[in-house]
Design an enzyme around this catalytic site. Structure first.
Site, PDB file in Angstrom:
ATOM      1  N   GLU A  13       0.812  -1.252  -0.018  1.00 37.50           N
ATOM      2  CA  GLU A  13       0.191  -0.027  -0.029  1.00 37.50           C
ATOM      3  C   GLU A  13       0.807   1.220   0.049  1.00 37.50           C
ATOM      4  O   GLU A  13       0.597   2.037   0.847  1.00 37.50           O
ATOM      5  CB  GLU A  13      -1.131   0.060   1.249  1.00 37.50           C
ATOM      6  CG  GLU A  13      -1.978  -1.251   1.092  1.00 37.50           C
ATOM      7  CD  GLU A  13      -3.043  -1.359   2.056  1.00 37.50           C
ATOM      8  OE1 GLU A  13      -2.947  -0.628   3.102  1.00 37.50           O
ATOM      9  OE2 GLU A  13      -4.010  -2.151   2.103  1.00 37.50           O
ATOM     10  N   GLU A  62      -7.103  -6.348  -3.388  1.00 42.85           N
ATOM     11  CA  GLU A  62      -6.495  -4.906  -3.142  1.00 42.85           C
ATOM     12  C   GLU A  62      -4.753  -4.914  -3.315  1.00 42.85           C
ATOM     13  O   GLU A  62      -4.461  -4.614  -4.557  1.00 42.85           O
ATOM     14  CB  GLU A  62      -6.817  -4.474  -1.657  1.00 42.85           C
ATOM     15  CG  GLU A  62      -6.479  -2.967  -1.574  1.00 42.85           C
ATOM     16  CD  GLU A  62      -6.673  -2.668  -0.237  1.00 42.85           C
ATOM     17  OE1 GLU A  62      -7.290  -1.514   0.051  1.00 42.85           O
ATOM     18  OE2 GLU A  62      -6.106  -3.262   0.714  1.00 42.85           O
ATOM     19  N   GLU A  98      -9.219   4.087  -0.658  1.00 42.00           N
ATOM     20  CA  GLU A  98      -9.360   4.277   0.733  1.00 42.00           C
ATOM     21  C   GLU A  98      -8.411   5.252   1.376  1.00 42.00           C
ATOM     22  O   GLU A  98      -8.581   5.857   2.323  1.00 42.00           O
ATOM     23  CB  GLU A  98      -9.405   3.057   1.690  1.00 42.00           C
ATOM     24  CG  GLU A  98      -8.058   2.212   1.602  1.00 42.00           C
ATOM     25  CD  GLU A  98      -7.965   0.907   2.183  1.00 42.00           C
ATOM     26  OE1 GLU A  98      -9.008   0.406   2.630  1.00 42.00           O
ATOM     27  OE2 GLU A  98      -6.886   0.545   2.352  1.00 42.00           O
ATOM     28  N   HIS A 112     -14.700 -10.830   5.960  1.00 42.45           N
ATOM     29  CA  HIS A 112     -13.827 -11.596   6.958  1.00 42.45           C
ATOM     30  C   HIS A 112     -12.501 -10.759   7.230  1.00 42.45           C
ATOM     31  O   HIS A 112     -11.556 -10.991   6.480  1.00 42.45           O
ATOM     32  CB  HIS A 112     -13.492 -12.959   6.504  1.00 42.45           C
ATOM     33  CG  HIS A 112     -14.606 -13.770   6.147  1.00 42.45           C
ATOM     34  ND1 HIS A 112     -14.658 -15.204   5.633  1.00 42.45           N
ATOM     35  CD2 HIS A 112     -15.922 -13.735   6.929  1.00 42.45           C
ATOM     36  CE1 HIS A 112     -15.687 -15.848   5.917  1.00 42.45           C
ATOM     37  NE2 HIS A 112     -16.698 -14.912   6.604  1.00 42.45           N
ATOM     38  N   GLU A 113     -12.591  -9.899   8.258  1.00 45.42           N
ATOM     39  CA  GLU A 113     -11.485  -9.050   8.438  1.00 45.42           C
ATOM     40  C   GLU A 113     -10.832  -9.999   9.579  1.00 45.42           C
ATOM     41  O   GLU A 113     -11.509 -10.319  10.427  1.00 45.42           O
ATOM     42  CB  GLU A 113     -11.747  -7.870   8.915  1.00 45.42           C
ATOM     43  CG  GLU A 113     -10.367  -7.068   9.472  1.00 45.42           C
ATOM     44  CD  GLU A 113      -9.551  -6.722   8.259  1.00 45.42           C
ATOM     45  OE1 GLU A 113      -9.684  -6.303   7.567  1.00 45.42           O
ATOM     46  OE2 GLU A 113      -8.431  -7.520   8.533  1.00 45.42           O
TER      47      GLU A 113
END
Ligand code: NOJ
Ligand code: CA
Length: 702
Positions: free
Chosen positions: A175, A503, A509, A415-416
């Protein structure tokens, strides 16, 4: 799996095979002779390779081999027996994708090597007209025990100080923002200090980068280095030597920090892939990574369906509501919180999203924060945080799923794991059975946080195997997966087409709670991270400034560019990410309502990495075309040829473009919508604002 359109394969051995003398180079040329690979053993018996594109060296003498715990497989090799050559030509149909058919056409050579110690190693090259892949095999007969790999010794010797598009080597996160520098200037120290992250970052080497890494050469040619079919092996990152311009493979380590990987005799490594093309656009249309993967593993794929989805999601990122039912994540793990009254995933609020989806041709609604555990997600390395089969008291899952079904909408589960992966694995069967019981066929998984087992990394061998275990378990319950914070994709969606998207990059985000993504970001991702597979970028934010919720943060594009991302940022699952109230009455919602997520054809109309790109795509089993065009912070005018349209047909084009004086920073919201009739042979002029874009739908007019 659907029947292929046609398949033919020609395998031939050159006589009884080519007997190759040690040190004599073995060359393989691609079917159309554009790419050539030359393999040789040095005087010391070290395996080396070179790569030529249009007869020019694009990789100079580069190394092959491994450091094993039992010794070095670097030199002292000889070729045993024959190099086996073959040709392969097949056209296959992906279950979903950017095009209807994909041709897989390459020349291959497999080179059997024997080390002085007796160890065997086979190296296989597959050479295409737009690049190549090579992989190693540890032949079964050469090893009695599991093989402990302490390092991979592959190198990539670049032949010029090209312009490179890269993110830093990081064992736990992709990220990052991209940097554009010369190879000799790759240095990633500053990330540590200035980046906001929700992932766990683990930067370890100032001169390391992740793949895909993409290069623009002085003559305009493009090259990218990545890998394909990452199975049972750590991800490959690269260390760059500024002086020699050589990149060396670095495998993401495992818990014990000594062995990077442990594999069984007979193991084949992932493919090391090099994509080549005359222009940036060639990278976008390359199917090399997919082709290097194995065909679909499933017989029946009728349950795998691309979709658009809304979500009880952005409102939590904006701070309008909370994931947790009681207290906040920062409040610690004490029991007995009182409800905040701001919980997002309530039955009532979810129904509001279902109504919005049903009215706008959106097939799914993601619900985050629906299950027990969010108040306990505090600190790192915490086991047993979430229960994946227990909803919060204000979320009536039966009522929600019944209501969704009655409206023709599907709920997308969430589902985190918070990185507590052993806990997730213990629950996985029960969690998927629970989804099945409620008619849920898609789930977004998440891996925010340090991984348990402690010391494992997001991109290490153990986690690489976990992601695939999750995908296979999901398939057993006919569930599709959209994975957040996993290792970056390597084309495995060919083999496991229920792995819809990942991702594994810096998504929209970040605009909600960090300094965000600059306008160039979306013009780099398709040429880098997306080369491995689809990304769940979460486009479609209309209230790009969201001042009502936050003053500092914002999305760094115009609204028209958010529309264009549905076409330029390929994914078979596309979020309609903003709040329903922000779409209400907005005429540009029509584009999102109509845009497809599965395609028969794709044409790259123009492209320059980090600057702009324009893509036209024909919807699956439909005569409709959709075009997306985006730019970085520079405003541009494009005149597009509409030659991709079917001859003799008149199309009604609806153009959604940046309005008068639009500018991503100063004036991001105006969208001008115009309709006109067009035909093949016509052209269309688009004016893109700084940080802007344009989207077009084209429908036969009669
Ligand atoms: C990070 C994901 O990228 C984001 O989409 C999600 O909302 C949060 N984790 C919470 O799971
Ligand atoms: Ca994320």
């Amino acid at each position: 799996m659907k029947k292929r359109a046609f398949i033919w394969m020609v395998m031939y051995l050159l006589g009884l095979g080519t007997l190759v003398m040690a040190q004599s180079p073995i060359t393989v040329t691609s079917p159309g002779k554009l790419v050539r690979v030359s393999f040789s053993l040095s005087g010391e018996g070290a395996p080396m390779y070179r790569v030529f594109y249009r007869n020019q060296a694009v990789l100079g003498q580069s190394a092959l081999g491994f450091a094993l715990r039992d010794g070095l497989l670097k030199k002292d090799f000889s070729i045993v027996g024959s190099a086996i050559r073959s040709t392969f030509d097949e056209t296959w149909e992906p279950v979903w994708g950017e095009v209807k058919e994909i041709r897989n056409h390459y020349n291959e050579v497999a080179i059997p090597l024997k080390h002085r110690s007796g160890a065997l190693l086979k190296i296989v090259f597959r050479v295409y007209d737009n690049g190549l892949g090579f992989r190693y095999e540890f032949p079964k007969e050469g090893y009695e025990h599991d093989i402990a790999i302490t390092d991979e010794l592959t190198t990539f010797q670049l032949t010029g100080d090209h312009k490179a598009f890269w993110i830093p080597g990081d064992w736990d996160s992709n990220e990052h923002l991209y940097s554009t520098t010369r190879i000799s200037e790759i240095k990633n120290t500053w990330y540590r200090e200035t980046e906001t992250s929700i992932g766990t970052m683990n930067l370890h080497d100032r001169q390391s980068v992740q793949t895909p890494i993409t290069f623009r050469m002085a003559n305009g040619w493009h090259m990218a280095i990545h890998e394909a079919a990452l199975i049972d092996f750590p991800a490959m990152q690269l260390h760059v030597d500024h002086r020699t311009l050589k990149f060396s493979a670095m495998l993401v380590p495992s818990l014990d920090l000594v062995n990077k990987a442990v594999v069984k005799p007979g193991h084949q490594t992932p493919w090391r892939a090099i994509l080549l093309g005359d222009r940036a656009a060639d990278l976008l249309s390359s199917k090399l990574i997919l082709n290097l993967n194995e065909p679909c593993k499933y017989e029946d794929t009728s349950w795998i369906r691309p979709m658009k989805f809304a979500g009880v999601w952005w409102e939590m990122h904006l701070g309008k509501s909370t994931w947790d039912y009681a207290g906040t994540q920062d409040a610690g793990s004490a029991q007995g919180f009182k409800p905040t009254g701001r919980h997002g995933a309530t039955t009532e609020n979810t129904k509001r999203y279902i109504d919005f989806a049903a009215a706008n041709n959106i097939q799914g609604v993601l619900v985050e924060g629906w299950n027990m555990g969010w108040e306990n997600w505090y600190g790192q390395w915490k086991d047993e945080v979430f229960d994946f089969a227990k909803p919060y008291p204000d979320y009536d899952i039966k009522a929600v799923t019944d209501y969704a079904r009655s409206k023709g909408v599907e709920i997308v589960g969430h589902h985190e794991t918070s990185g507590a992966v052993t806990s997730y694995e213990r629950q996985m069967d029960r969690a998927f059975a629970y989804m099945k019981q409620h008619g849920i066929h898609a789930v977004k998984t998440g891996y925010v946080g340090k991984i348990i087992p402690k010391g494992e990394h997001h991109d290490g061998q153990w986690m690489v195997n976990h992601y695939i275990r999750a995908v296979e378990t999901a398939a057993g319950h006919k569930v599709m997966i959209d994975a957040h914070e996993p290792v970056r994709p390597t084309g495995l969606h060919r083999t496991y087409p229920n792995w819809m998207a990942s991702e594994a990059a810096r998504g929209n985000e970040f605009n909600a709670w960090s300094r965000g993504n600059p306008p160039e970001h979306e013009t780099i991702l398709p040429f880098t991270r997306l080369l491995g597979g689809p990304m769940d970028y979460t486009p479609g934010i209309f209230d790009v400034t969201f001042d009502q919720f936050k003053k500092e943060e914002r999305v760094h594009t115009t609204v028209a560019k958010q529309l264009a991302l549905y076409v330029t940022m390929y994914s078979p699952v596309q979020m309609v990410a903003d709040l329903p109230e922000h779409y209400e009455g907005h005429p540009a919602l029509e584009f999102i309502r109509e845009v497809a997520v599965d395609w028969d054809d794709t044409r790259i109309l123009n492209a320059e990495v980090g600057e702009y790109l324009t893509i036209a795509r024909k919807a699956k089993n439909s005569p409709y075309w959709f075009v997306g065009s985006i730019t970085d912070e520079v405003s541009r005018v494009f005149t597009l040829s509409l030659d991709f349209l079917e001859a003799g047909k008149t199309y009604q084009a609806t153009v959604y473009e940046d309005g008068q004086d639009a500018h991503w920073d100063k004036n991001p919201k105006p969208v001008n919508i115009r309709r006109l009739n067009v035909k093949k042979g016509h052209s269309l002029t688009l004016k893109l604002a700084a940080g802007g874009g344009a989207a077009i739908s084209l429908k036969p007019a009669n």
